[in-house]
Design a protein around this motif. Structure first.
Motif, PDB file in Angstrom:
ATOM      1  N   LEU A 580     -26.115 -20.647  -9.029  1.00 21.47           N
ATOM      2  CA  LEU A 580     -25.666 -19.934  -7.839  1.00 21.47           C
ATOM      3  C   LEU A 580     -24.269 -19.380  -8.069  1.00 21.47           C
ATOM      4  O   LEU A 580     -23.362 -20.098  -8.496  1.00 21.47           O
ATOM      5  CB  LEU A 580     -25.667 -20.861  -6.624  1.00 21.47           C
ATOM      6  N   THR A 581     -24.088 -18.106  -7.781  1.00 22.80           N
ATOM      7  CA  THR A 581     -22.796 -17.458  -7.963  1.00 22.80           C
ATOM      8  C   THR A 581     -22.561 -16.495  -6.810  1.00 22.80           C
ATOM      9  O   THR A 581     -23.519 -16.056  -6.149  1.00 22.80           O
ATOM     10  CB  THR A 581     -22.752 -16.712  -9.314  1.00 22.80           C
ATOM     11  N   ALA A 582     -21.304 -16.168  -6.543  1.00 23.73           N
ATOM     12  CA  ALA A 582     -20.975 -15.287  -5.423  1.00 23.73           C
ATOM     13  C   ALA A 582     -21.368 -13.847  -5.731  1.00 23.73           C
ATOM     14  O   ALA A 582     -21.172 -13.349  -6.843  1.00 23.73           O
ATOM     15  CB  ALA A 582     -19.485 -15.362  -5.106  1.00 23.73           C
ATOM     16  N   ASP A 583     -21.932 -13.182  -4.732  1.00 27.51           N
ATOM     17  CA  ASP A 583     -22.260 -11.755  -4.856  1.00 27.51           C
ATOM     18  C   ASP A 583     -20.948 -10.963  -4.872  1.00 27.51           C
ATOM     19  O   ASP A 583     -20.149 -11.068  -3.937  1.00 27.51           O
ATOM     20  CB  ASP A 583     -23.120 -11.341  -3.662  1.00 27.51           C
ATOM     21  N   PRO A 584     -20.691 -10.170  -5.932  1.00 28.30           N
ATOM     22  CA  PRO A 584     -19.422  -9.417  -5.989  1.00 28.30           C
ATOM     23  C   PRO A 584     -19.221  -8.503  -4.787  1.00 28.30           C
ATOM     24  O   PRO A 584     -18.077  -8.252  -4.386  1.00 28.30           O
ATOM     25  CB  PRO A 584     -19.553  -8.608  -7.288  1.00 28.30           C
ATOM     26  N   GLN A 585     -20.310  -7.975  -4.215  1.00 32.90           N
ATOM     27  CA  GLN A 585     -20.197  -7.076  -3.074  1.00 32.90           C
ATOM     28  C   GLN A 585     -20.074  -7.823  -1.751  1.00 32.90           C
ATOM     29  O   GLN A 585     -19.514  -7.295  -0.793  1.00 32.90           O
ATOM     30  CB  GLN A 585     -21.420  -6.141  -3.031  1.00 32.90           C
ATOM     31  N   ARG A 586     -20.599  -9.040  -1.718  1.00 31.82           N
ATOM     32  CA  ARG A 586     -20.552  -9.867  -0.496  1.00 31.82           C
ATOM     33  C   ARG A 586     -20.162 -11.280  -0.915  1.00 31.82           C
ATOM     34  O   ARG A 586     -21.027 -12.162  -1.071  1.00 31.82           O
ATOM     35  CB  ARG A 586     -21.910  -9.856   0.197  1.00 31.82           C
ATOM     36  N   PRO A 587     -18.892 -11.551  -1.109  1.00 30.64           N
ATOM     37  CA  PRO A 587     -18.444 -12.823  -1.684  1.00 30.64           C
ATOM     38  C   PRO A 587     -18.912 -14.057  -0.932  1.00 30.64           C
ATOM     39  O   PRO A 587     -19.024 -15.138  -1.519  1.00 30.64           O
ATOM     40  CB  PRO A 587     -16.914 -12.697  -1.645  1.00 30.64           C
ATOM     41  N   GLN A 631     -17.160 -17.294  -7.819  1.00 27.62           N
ATOM     42  CA  GLN A 631     -17.060 -17.997  -6.556  1.00 27.62           C
ATOM     43  C   GLN A 631     -16.133 -17.220  -5.631  1.00 27.62           C
ATOM     44  O   GLN A 631     -15.227 -16.501  -6.092  1.00 27.62           O
ATOM     45  CB  GLN A 631     -16.515 -19.414  -6.761  1.00 27.62           C
ATOM     46  N   ALA A 632     -16.386 -17.373  -4.338  1.00 30.54           N
ATOM     47  CA  ALA A 632     -15.551 -16.686  -3.352  1.00 30.54           C
ATOM     48  C   ALA A 632     -14.222 -17.415  -3.206  1.00 30.54           C
ATOM     49  O   ALA A 632     -14.191 -18.618  -2.941  1.00 30.54           O
ATOM     50  CB  ALA A 632     -16.269 -16.609  -2.012  1.00 30.54           C
ATOM     51  N   VAL A 633     -13.124 -16.712  -3.389  1.00 34.06           N
ATOM     52  CA  VAL A 633     -11.774 -17.247  -3.225  1.00 34.06           C
ATOM     53  C   VAL A 633     -11.008 -16.304  -2.313  1.00 34.06           C
ATOM     54  O   VAL A 633     -10.738 -15.157  -2.686  1.00 34.06           O
ATOM     55  CB  VAL A 633     -11.041 -17.392  -4.576  1.00 34.06           C
ATOM     56  N   GLY A 634     -10.674 -16.772  -1.121  1.00 34.19           N
ATOM     57  CA  GLY A 634      -9.966 -15.919  -0.172  1.00 34.19           C
ATOM     58  C   GLY A 634     -10.751 -14.682   0.210  1.00 34.19           C
ATOM     59  O   GLY A 634     -10.175 -13.610   0.426  1.00 34.19           O
ATOM     60  N   GLY A 635     -12.085 -14.816   0.282  1.00 36.18           N
ATOM     61  CA  GLY A 635     -12.922 -13.687   0.662  1.00 36.18           C
ATOM     62  C   GLY A 635     -13.206 -12.714  -0.458  1.00 36.18           C
ATOM     63  O   GLY A 635     -13.821 -11.667  -0.219  1.00 36.18           O
ATOM     64  N   VAL A 636     -12.790 -13.034  -1.676  1.00 37.92           N
ATOM     65  CA  VAL A 636     -12.998 -12.153  -2.824  1.00 37.92           C
ATOM     66  C   VAL A 636     -13.767 -12.915  -3.892  1.00 37.92           C
ATOM     67  O   VAL A 636     -13.504 -14.102  -4.145  1.00 37.92           O
ATOM     68  CB  VAL A 636     -11.645 -11.667  -3.399  1.00 37.92           C
TER      69      VAL A 636
END
Length: 744
Positions: A580-587, A631-636
């Motif tokens: 599982l990894t964060a979506d670059p477009q939707r963190p 991973q999402a960090v500060g919404g990014v």
């Protein structure tokens, strides 16, 4: 003894229930399984090379021979060396030895474990097996390991006598004690083809002592620093010509090494009956119970990025904290050999686990106030039951004119799990880091049932070994798993679901033996891991597929110097996809495209240098990294590709030396080294490498009794076993024990 003396301990704190008081009640519950004798036998008796004859030494000669049938796990592990010629069922269902298996397999005898003073399964595995480390904590039941670059209970599986308890919310609490252990078998690398999902890093199989037709009795008592008290006995023998029994009881209790709330206790009871119905048919009924009130310690807060020695012996949980684990395993095994070429085995079982936690679990030092902030006041109950059956049939014969062995079978399980909690786990308090006032548990929210799950699982498996010549054999295996998970959210019915999963794992390899005592091998294996804990996946995780992995391994194994030396060398590469990894477009949204890999080498050697000297050591070197991971960090969405995975050391080693320096005397010393680890994806929170030195001296009073002096963490190292970004769980400080063992 460490610098914190017993005199400094508070006298008014709550003590755990005495396991010594509980022992009689447990014995009453077990007496139907075995005839209670006075005491028992601890593997080989002092001065002997091998244990008294047990069922493991009895062989099948086919139908109608009058020879007693093989008992389950019918093998005796040697007390020294690597047991490269000892058959096992962890590396293969065909009862192959490590020399015959195209994988890294270790067999550690129970006698060796107890002689080295390793009282817990965790110590026995990490101080003996190559490349395996612990990340034990109260939340995971003290049963989480790392192997070959992968960490946790969802990547390194644990079995007990070949049976698996499915992991609920990342926690395994049984087995824990080593008194009843006959041996521990370890397979490093993917094991899903044998045991199912959750084993890309390996599998650890704890095999208990078995019934015996020869009367054996042994007992052990130990006292130590920190108020340690241990009492254990083991008995076995015949109940007529067809029935044999075994009974083991082990109780441990201590005041502990912490100033506040450091006491712990446990009790393990293991009983089994063996019935030889006919020369070709045998039944074994066993029941194992474990009760633990373990150390209620969640860590020591970091001050200026490290451990302030003034806080080393402080415990920051609350006074009314509580941890209780209760496990019961009942198994009924049938083994039938209708001919010399056919063996049929069946194991029916019921497993249960009940766990209770009530603690303040997260700590952070606040420089502005000079105090420790405590949060996550957590109360959680687990109630789990698993009912299952495993069947396999082995046929030995010929294929295309070559000797061939084939095994096929299935297993089925139904697992029920109830999670009761006080989510969202509110409550905050502060304490002086140097003069801790534990306080009481803060009840911000009520503790009520949160969710219940029911999981139905079945699998089909097969394995084959084709012997092309005395030197070359081919081994292949395949497994199909199909679990169905149903989750009922008891607070939000809309969050429930039903989800079907399926996965295929396989392995194939070749073994070439240039000499009878050596083998070269190469293998390819696949594995699957759940994205979380399979039987307790959340609604957000249910639509993700199982993560898949693959490994390529080559190695060499050899027995030399007329059996006094054994050596193994292995090289491997593993890759795991669908993390599982964060979506670059939707963190804030997770997608399943991440990957992680590791490659490394492992070496293990055991040498009987002279008649009274032996040295054993292993070394694991690896490079592990996230290949594609965000991973999402500060919404990014932040990429951590190339970083070292959390909790995974890249250097691990063990070294043991034994020296029989005088008649009736033997000394042992061991060193465990664990390399630097990280506690976050960014690799900014680093835990230092550490070395732990243990030692013992045994004096054999006579052929049936032994006195032992043991020292743990001899150099009193301060080291972190695991931890987070604001606190570390420290290993125990220097301690000393004296033990007396007797057999008759």
């Amino acid at each position: 003894m460490s610098s914190h003396s017993l005199a400094r301990r508070p006298s008014g704190r709550r003590r755990p229930i005495s396991v010594f008081a509980l022992a009689p009640a447990f014995l009453v519950a077990q007496v139907s399984l075995a005839k209670v004798s006075l005491a028992a036998h601890d593997a080989p008796r002092p001065g002997e090379d091998h244990a008294a004859a047990t069922l493991s030494e009895l062989a099948v000669a086919g139908s109608g021979t009058g020879t007693r049938l093989l008992a389950p796990t019918p093998y005796t592990a040697a007390p020294t060396g690597l047991n490269l010629a000892t058959p096992n069922r962890t590396g293969s269902r065909l009862d192959l030895s490590p020399l015959q298996t195209p994988a890294s397999v270790e067999v550690v005898s129970g006698q060796k474990i107890r002689e080295r003073g390793q009282e817990t399964v965790q110590e026995a595995v990490t101080q003996n097996a190559a490349g395996i480390t612990t990340i034990a904590a109260p939340g995971n039941g003290f049963g989480a390991y790392t192997s070959r670059g992968f960490a946790g209970v969802n990547s390194v599986m644990q079995l007990y006598d070949g049976t698996r308890l499915y992991v609920g919310t990342g926690t395994i609490t049984f087995p824990f004690d080593t008194w009843n252990v006959d041996r521990i078998e370890v397979l490093r690398g993917p094991a899903s083809v044998l045991s199912g999902d959750g084993a890309i890093g390996g599998v650890i199989n704890v095999v208990p002592k078995k019934p015996t037709f020869t009367t054996i009795n042994a007992a052990r008592v130990a006292l130590g620093s920190d108020g340690v008290k241990r009492l254990a006995f083991d008995t076995g023998g015949a109940l007529g010509d067809r029935v044999a029994y075994r009974l083991n009881v082990s109780a441990n209790q201590a005041d502990g090494w912490l100033r506040q709330n450091g006491e712990f206790s446990n009790l393990a009871v293991s009983g089994s009956l063996f019935y030889q119905a006919t020369p070709d048919l045998a039944f074994t009924l066993s029941h194992d119970s474990g009760y633990q009130e373990p150390l209620r310690y969640f860590g020591t807060p970091l001050i200026d990025g490290g451990i302030d020695r003034r806080t080393r012996f402080n415990n920051y949980t609350v006074d009314d904290s509580r941890i209780v684990f209760k496990d019961d395993w009942t198994q009924f095994k049938t083994e039938w050999s209708p001919s010399a070429d056919v063996t049929i085995r069946n194991t029916a079982y019921r497993l249960s686990s009940h766990r209770r936690w009530r603690n303040a679990e997260t700590y952070a030092f606040v420089p502005a106030t000079g105090r420790v902030r405590r949060s996550d006041y957590i109360e959680i109950f687990h109630d789990q039951e698993q009912i299952g059956n495993r069947f396999d049939a082995t046929v030995r014969g010929e294929l295309f004119g070559f000797a061939n062995e084939f095994v096929a079978g299935f297993d089925v399980n139904r697992i029920s799990f109830l999670h009761t909690n006080n989510a969202p786990y509110g409550g905050v308090s502060t304490v002086d880091p140097f003069a801790v006032d534990p306080g009481r548990f803060l009840r911000v929210d009520g503790t009520t049932p949160g969710y219940a799950t029911s999981t139905d699982q079945y699998s089909l498996f097969a394995e084959n070994r084709l012997v092309l010549s005395d030197q070359l054999s081919l081994i292949a295996g395949v497994r199909y798993d199909a679990p169905t998970v149903r989750r009922n959210d008891l607070r939000n019915p809309a969050a429930g679901y039903t989800k079907d999963f399926s996965a295929v794992s396989y392995r194939f390899g070749a073994v070439y033996s240039p000499t009878p005592g050596s083998s070269l091998y190469a293998s390819y294996a696949t594995a699957v891991d759940p994205v979380g804990t399979l039987i307790t996946l959340t609604l957000a995780q249910k639509d993700f597929q199982l993560s898949n992995g693959e490994q390529v391994e080559v190695g060499y194994k050899q027995v030399f110097w007329d059996g006094r030396g054994e050596f193994t060398l292995a090289g491997y590469r593993i890759k795991k996809d669908n993390l599982l990894t964060a979506d670059p477009q939707r963190p804030a949204v997770s997608i399943q495209v991440g990957s992680q890999s590791s490659h490394g080498v492992e070496a293990f050697a055991s040498l009987g240098l002279w008649e009274n000297w032996r040295i054993e050591g292993n070394l694991a070197l690896l490079q592990a990294q996230y290949d594609s991971f965000q991973q999402a960090v500060g919404g990014v969405a932040v990429s951590f590709a190339g970083n070292q995975p959390i909790n995974v050391p890249e250097r691990v080693a063990n070294l043991w030396l034994s020296w029989a320096f005088a008649p009736r005397w033997e000394a042992r010393a061991g060193v465990q080294f664990v390399g630097e680890t990280v506690g976050d994806f960014a690799n900014t929170v680093r835990r230092p490498a550490y070395e732990v030195v243990n030692g013992s001296v045994d004096y054999r009073i006579d052929d049936t009794s032994r006195l032992s002096l043991r020292a743990y963490n001899l150099l009193d190292a301060v080291y972190p076993v695991t931890g987070g970004s604001t606190f570390w769980l420290l290993g125990r400080p220097r301690s000393v024990e004296v033990a007396y063992s007797v057999t008759w």
